[in-house]
Scaffold this motif. Sequence first.
Motif, PDB file in Angstrom:
ATOM      1  N   UNK A 109       0.824  -1.186   0.052  1.00  0.00           N
ATOM      2  CA  UNK A 109       0.063   0.028   0.095  1.00  0.00           C
ATOM      3  C   UNK A 109       0.818   1.295  -0.019  1.00  0.00           C
ATOM      4  N   UNK A 110       2.122   1.094   0.415  1.00  0.00           N
ATOM      5  CA  UNK A 110       2.837   2.317   0.536  1.00  0.00           C
ATOM      6  C   UNK A 110       4.212   1.826   1.116  1.00  0.00           C
ATOM      7  N   UNK A 111       5.284   3.021   0.721  1.00  0.00           N
ATOM      8  CA  UNK A 111       6.750   2.502   0.842  1.00  0.00           C
ATOM      9  C   UNK A 111       7.128   3.364   1.965  1.00  0.00           C
ATOM     10  N   UNK A 112       7.666   2.780   3.253  1.00  0.00           N
ATOM     11  CA  UNK A 112       8.252   3.518   4.227  1.00  0.00           C
ATOM     12  C   UNK A 112       9.584   2.856   4.376  1.00  0.00           C
ATOM     13  N   UNK A 113      10.588   3.404   3.622  1.00  0.00           N
ATOM     14  CA  UNK A 113      11.941   2.724   3.668  1.00  0.00           C
ATOM     15  C   UNK A 113      12.951   3.706   3.090  1.00  0.00           C
ATOM     16  N   UNK A 114      13.252   4.831   3.884  1.00  0.00           N
ATOM     17  CA  UNK A 114      14.239   5.690   3.731  1.00  0.00           C
ATOM     18  C   UNK A 114      14.466   6.311   2.212  1.00  0.00           C
ATOM     19  N   UNK A 115      13.149   6.550   1.818  1.00  0.00           N
ATOM     20  CA  UNK A 115      13.068   6.953   0.447  1.00  0.00           C
ATOM     21  C   UNK A 115      13.180   8.536   0.328  1.00  0.00           C
ATOM     22  N   UNK A 116      14.331   9.006  -0.504  1.00  0.00           N
ATOM     23  CA  UNK A 116      14.354  10.437  -0.676  1.00  0.00           C
ATOM     24  C   UNK A 116      13.211  10.970  -1.620  1.00  0.00           C
ATOM     25  N   UNK A 117      12.779  12.088  -1.265  1.00  0.00           N
ATOM     26  CA  UNK A 117      11.865  12.786  -2.259  1.00  0.00           C
ATOM     27  C   UNK A 117      12.630  13.565  -3.327  1.00  0.00           C
ATOM     28  N   UNK A 118      12.273  13.083  -4.511  1.00  0.00           N
ATOM     29  CA  UNK A 118      13.098  13.867  -5.788  1.00  0.00           C
ATOM     30  C   UNK A 118      11.924  14.133  -6.644  1.00  0.00           C
ATOM     31  N   UNK A 119      12.183  15.014  -7.595  1.00  0.00           N
ATOM     32  CA  UNK A 119      11.387  15.354  -8.692  1.00  0.00           C
ATOM     33  C   UNK A 119      11.071  14.181  -9.847  1.00  0.00           C
ATOM     34  N   UNK A 120      12.187  13.475  -9.815  1.00  0.00           N
ATOM     35  CA  UNK A 120      11.960  12.402 -10.833  1.00  0.00           C
ATOM     36  C   UNK A 120      11.057  11.351 -10.315  1.00  0.00           C
ATOM     37  N   UNK A 121      11.191  11.020  -8.937  1.00  0.00           N
ATOM     38  CA  UNK A 121      10.360  10.044  -8.404  1.00  0.00           C
ATOM     39  C   UNK A 121       8.859  10.648  -8.036  1.00  0.00           C
ATOM     40  N   UNK A 122       8.658  11.854  -8.000  1.00  0.00           N
ATOM     41  CA  UNK A 122       7.358  12.335  -7.980  1.00  0.00           C
ATOM     42  C   UNK A 122       6.547  12.098  -9.343  1.00  0.00           C
ATOM     43  N   UNK A 123       7.290  11.799 -10.429  1.00  0.00           N
ATOM     44  CA  UNK A 123       6.588  11.479 -11.615  1.00  0.00           C
ATOM     45  C   UNK A 123       6.101   9.910 -11.379  1.00  0.00           C
ATOM     46  N   UNK A 124       6.757   9.184 -10.911  1.00  0.00           N
ATOM     47  CA  UNK A 124       6.278   7.873 -10.338  1.00  0.00           C
ATOM     48  C   UNK A 124       5.189   7.699  -9.185  1.00  0.00           C
ATOM     49  N   UNK A 125       5.411   8.390  -8.398  1.00  0.00           N
ATOM     50  CA  UNK A 125       4.689   8.170  -7.121  1.00  0.00           C
ATOM     51  C   UNK A 125       4.131   9.534  -6.499  1.00  0.00           C
TER      52      UNK A 125
END
Length: 272
Positions: A109-125
Amino acid sequence: MKKSWKLLSVMMVVALFVLAGCGNSGDKAGESGSGALGKIKERGKLVVGVKFDTKLFGLKDPSSGNVEGFDIDISKQIAKHILGDENAVEFKEVTSKTRIPMLNNDEIDMIVATMTITEQRKKEVDFSDVYFQAGQSLLVKKGSPIKGIEDVKAETTVLGSKGSTSVKNIKEKVPGVKVLEFDNYQDAFNALKAGQGDALTTDDAILYGMSAQDSSYEVVGKPFTDEPYGIAVQKGNSDIVKAINDTLKELHDSGEYDKLYEKWIGKAPEKE
């Protein structure tokens, strides 16, 4: 009389169209209303992707089989907010490489795994608010000539994790640097201890966990990037994002966030 009957017939047809339109609109609203959050509530369990190899954030105890860490406790609080029970949560192992595919394949349902917020990743999630502020640094064996990012040269061999922003960052900071990528951080740390590289790079919070595992290794230099961690959900799942952000606000307002931070990181979070 005929005119009245015709007028009445037209009005009835119009009314039927209006009611049909309302019915369709209501169905869509109902589907949207149930949403991703509704599915979690109906299931009665929150499924979260976490790391199993990252001390302080998500580390599996081989003897008990339990996964423990800051990310685990945050996930439990989200489950408590959504379902009223912090134990109504299932943890599935993810790595930097597998976490987004698993999310978009409906495995979690979600990722809680030391994941940095980036503009590239915002395109996917879609991301929640920042739940942990980290910065990239270096881990070396004590006595190493590397004391910070300024000592990393093109001939230096740096170890990292596949799919992580830290690999991209180090290549940008030191053009031509040799980077060996591993499936997870524990494999990268084992490679460092085996002498396969000169330094391991990722977020400082993760590196402190590694140095806590083996005191012959230390974190050196100041962080050279800004790494805000976010909790990721599938694109469009705004109802889940709101539930996460509401949980984070409650934790901060109650002081519980600071307690969890100190429990795992060993110090109070820096205030802005």
